[in-house]
Design an enzyme around this catalytic site. Structure first.
Site, PDB file in Angstrom:
ATOM      1  N   GLU A  68       0.837  -1.195   0.000  1.00 47.14           N
ATOM      2  CA  GLU A  68       0.000   0.000   0.000  1.00 47.14           C
ATOM      3  C   GLU A  68       0.870   1.242   0.000  1.00 47.14           C
ATOM      4  OE1 GLU A  68      -3.298   2.428   2.669  1.00 47.14           O
ATOM      5  OE2 GLU A  68      -2.798   0.368   3.187  1.00 47.14           O
ATOM      6  N   LYS A 106      -8.067 -15.270  16.089  1.00 42.24           N
ATOM      7  CA  LYS A 106      -8.235 -14.954  14.664  1.00 42.24           C
ATOM      8  C   LYS A 106      -9.663 -14.596  14.287  1.00 42.24           C
ATOM      9  CE  LYS A 106      -4.322 -17.933  13.527  1.00 42.24           C
ATOM     10  NZ  LYS A 106      -3.817 -19.087  12.782  1.00 42.24           N
ATOM     11  N   ASP A 150       1.973 -14.418  12.519  1.00 40.67           N
ATOM     12  CA  ASP A 150       0.829 -14.991  11.822  1.00 40.67           C
ATOM     13  C   ASP A 150      -0.072 -13.846  11.374  1.00 40.67           C
ATOM     14  OD1 ASP A 150      -1.450 -16.260  10.950  1.00 40.67           O
ATOM     15  OD2 ASP A 150      -1.494 -17.727  12.582  1.00 40.67           O
ATOM     16  N   HIS A 187      -2.509  10.327  -1.251  1.00 41.44           N
ATOM     17  CA  HIS A 187      -2.675   9.012  -1.870  1.00 41.44           C
ATOM     18  C   HIS A 187      -2.555   9.091  -3.387  1.00 41.44           C
ATOM     19  CE1 HIS A 187      -3.745   5.798   1.046  1.00 41.44           C
ATOM     20  NE2 HIS A 187      -3.876   6.835   1.846  1.00 41.44           N
TER      21      HIS A 187
END
Length: 589
Positions: free
Chosen positions: A267, A399, A475, A573
């Site tokens: 990004e 998660k 993770d 951006h």
């Protein structure tokens, strides 16, 4: 010449292949030759023999001790029992996965053996077969490769006129294995254990995949990666690796130390924005952070015949008098795992038990799971009517967003704060304190409440958490709960300066295990000074890494909120997150 002959036979049709396999089977011994009976029956026979002769020999040993008979004096029946014991012992440890025993008894399968096996597996048995192959495979570096891995260069496939054109590999032997994989005779997941060369297995699997799908993998790199390092711990059935650029934000001045924070992301503007936040924090004297709690959680679910029995176990587990014996049982599974608490919740006849324990420098999910299993085994004896439904009942919760993590915390609970001076807010962040405070209240607090957010009272904490996690071998899926964060802003010092803080109750992170041992991720941990386990104070490296994550989130929140307050978000951006290339021209080439 022999390889060419085998290749011709493979192309000659089903009958020639059957004849070749029969000929090969008659020339070379296989493990199955020693098992004339069905496998399940053979296992039962050897297990029965093993325990029978052990029981017999122990009885004879006790009788000799009572009668003062020398132990080295043995009868024919005892000799037969000893021989049976040795034979059954070798069979059992060979069957249950001791690789060096298999290598002594059964030679590692050659290329001809691979092509000669009839590996027909139904879908339901695939997972069990994969586990069995993995458990029996020796490390790739220890196996004897039948062909130099350098002979098989990265298979090249070109797309011409919409069709995939496959360039055959240099080795005819590898070409035959590829065909065997494509035809379904050799399972793709077994290549590492059968070939003994992880790089070669990945190349063969990659080429077989291209031929099966008709799609090119030219853009996915194969070379330049150590496939031995991921065997059995990071990734199964690899065909290459994905490249993600790593940028550096900083220096981040945190608790009096400077850190260069690695961020793996695609990004645009993310690293630049976080870097600006670090600059503002540095110019204002730095940030400080505190670890509030450190404990990984696992919550099994059990069921009883009645709700009353479930409640009885809840009272038993939460009784302070029972905590010490339970902790001794739990702690016996690890040097670092130490039980901290047990919190229970009843739902009808079901009981959810949330165990929390310290895990040293590991993230610790496996560690806490082993301790929980020990306690479950003990409780089964005390409560024989207890039915263990699962070692994880989602009351942990891992998660997935959950209020229990937001309220109780899991992993590392961290708060990080800084006071940004008025002139820094104006010169570096290009806004003012009052605008930031108002925006934070209406966006991060009120706006998130209107959206029904769960742990999402922030601007973009998950952006920074994910980037740091990927760079340091965490993770990535645990970004879900690790990004729980509330960002607070307040005007201080008579409204001139800005006090900003982030509170993150569930950062699940470690510096050992999993992807942290891979070369690239290990280098990023080394950059932060938290590589591996701390020898002086176990757990300090993972706690320090958690504070760095919180500090980086603080910098990211500060910069993005400033861009929003100043109306610079779209402009920045468009500058950093948009390609300047003419896409239409690129597509037409």
């Amino acid at each position: 010449m022999e390889a060419k002959g085998r290749s011709m036979k493979l192309k000659g049709g089903a009958l020639d292949r059957k004849l070749q396999r029969k000929s090969s089977d008659s020339d070379q011994p296989k493990a199955s030759d020693a098992l004339p009976l069905p496998l399940a029956f053979t296992n039962a026979v050897f297990i029965t023999l093993f325990f029978s002769v052990v029981y017999y020999l122990l009885r004879r040993w006790r009788e000799k001790i009572r009668n003062s008979t020398p132990l080295h004096v043995v009868t024919l029946s005892e000799i037969a029992a000893i021989v049976t014991f040795v034979a059954s012992f070798i069979y059992l440890i060979g069957f249950f996965g001791v690789g060096f025993v298999q290598s002594l008894i059964i030679p590692r399968a050659s290329h001809d053996d691979i092509l000669g096996e009839d590996d027909e597996i139904v879908d339901g048995d695939l997972d069990r077969q994969m586990l069995k192959e993995d458990s029996r495979s020796a490390p790739c570096a220890a196996a004897l490769p039948s062909v130099d891995s350098g002979k098989l260069a990265s298979p090249r496939s070109k797309v011409h006129g919409g069709d995939l054109i496959v360039t055959p590999p240099a080795s005819e032997e590898d070409e035959e294995i590829i065909k065997s994989v494509v035809e379904g005779k050799t399972p793709s997941y077994s290549l590492e254990s059968k070939l003994g060369d992880c790089r070669r297995a990945a190349a063969i699997r990659r080429e077989a995949l291209q031929r099966t799908t008709g799609k090119s993998l030219d853009g996915l790199p194969l070379d330049g990666f150590n496939y031995d390092s991921i065997l059995g711990q990071c990734c199964e059935m690899p065909v290459g690796y994905v490249q993600i650029p790593v940028g550096i934000a900083g220096p981040l001045l945190l608790n009096g130390k400077e850190y260069s924070v690695p961020m793996a992301t695609t990004e645009g503007c993310l690293v630049a924005s976080t870097n600006r936040g670090c600059k503002a924090i540095f110019a204002s004297g730095g940030a400080s952070s505190v670890i509030l709690k450190d404990g990984m959680t696992r919550a099994p679910v059990v069921r009883f015949g009645t709700a009353k029995r479930a409640a009885e176990l809840k009272f038993f587990l939460e009784d302070p008098l029972n905590f010490e014996p339970l902790s001794l049982i739990f702690n016996s599974s690890s040097r670092f795992g130490r039980l901290q608490s047990i919190k229970c919740a009843v739902a009808g006849k079901n009981l959810y038990m949330r165990f929390t324990c310290s895990t040293g420098d590991a993230m610790g999910m496996n560690m806490v799971s082993k301790g929980v299993q020990n306690v479950m085994d003990f409780l089964n004896k005390e409560f024989p009517d207890m039915d263990v439904i699962g070692i994880s009942g989602n009351y942990c919760s891992d998660k997935k967003p959950a209020a229990v993590n937001w309220i109780e915390g899991t992993g590392k609970s961290v708060v990080c704060e800084a006071i940004i001076k008025e002139d820094v807010v104006k010169k570096v962040l290009k806004t003012d304190v009052a605008s930031l405070v108002e925006l934070n209240m209406l966006k991060n607090l009120t706006g998130s409440a209107m959206a029904g957010a769960l742990g999402g009272f922030n601007a973009h904490a998950s952006n920074i958490v994910s980037a740091v996690y990927i760079a340091t071998g965490q993770d990535p899926a645990q970004n879900v709960e690790s990004s729980h964060c509330i960002t607070m802003m307040e005007a201080v010092n008579d409204g001139k300066d800005l006090h900003i803080s982030v509170t993150m109750p569930s950062i699940e992170i470690g510096t050992v295990g999993g992807g942290t041992q891979l070369a690239s991720q290990s280098a990023c941990l080394n950059l932060l000074g938290v590589k591996g386990a701390s020898k002086d104070a176990p757990g300090s490296n993972s706690r320090q890494l958690a504070t760095i994550v919180a500090g980086a989130v603080l910098a990211g929140e500060l910069s993005l909120m400033s861009a929003l307050a100043a109306g610079q978000l779209v402009k920045s951006h468009m500058k950093y997150n948009r390609s300047s290339k003419d896409v239409s021209k690129v597509a037409s080439q």
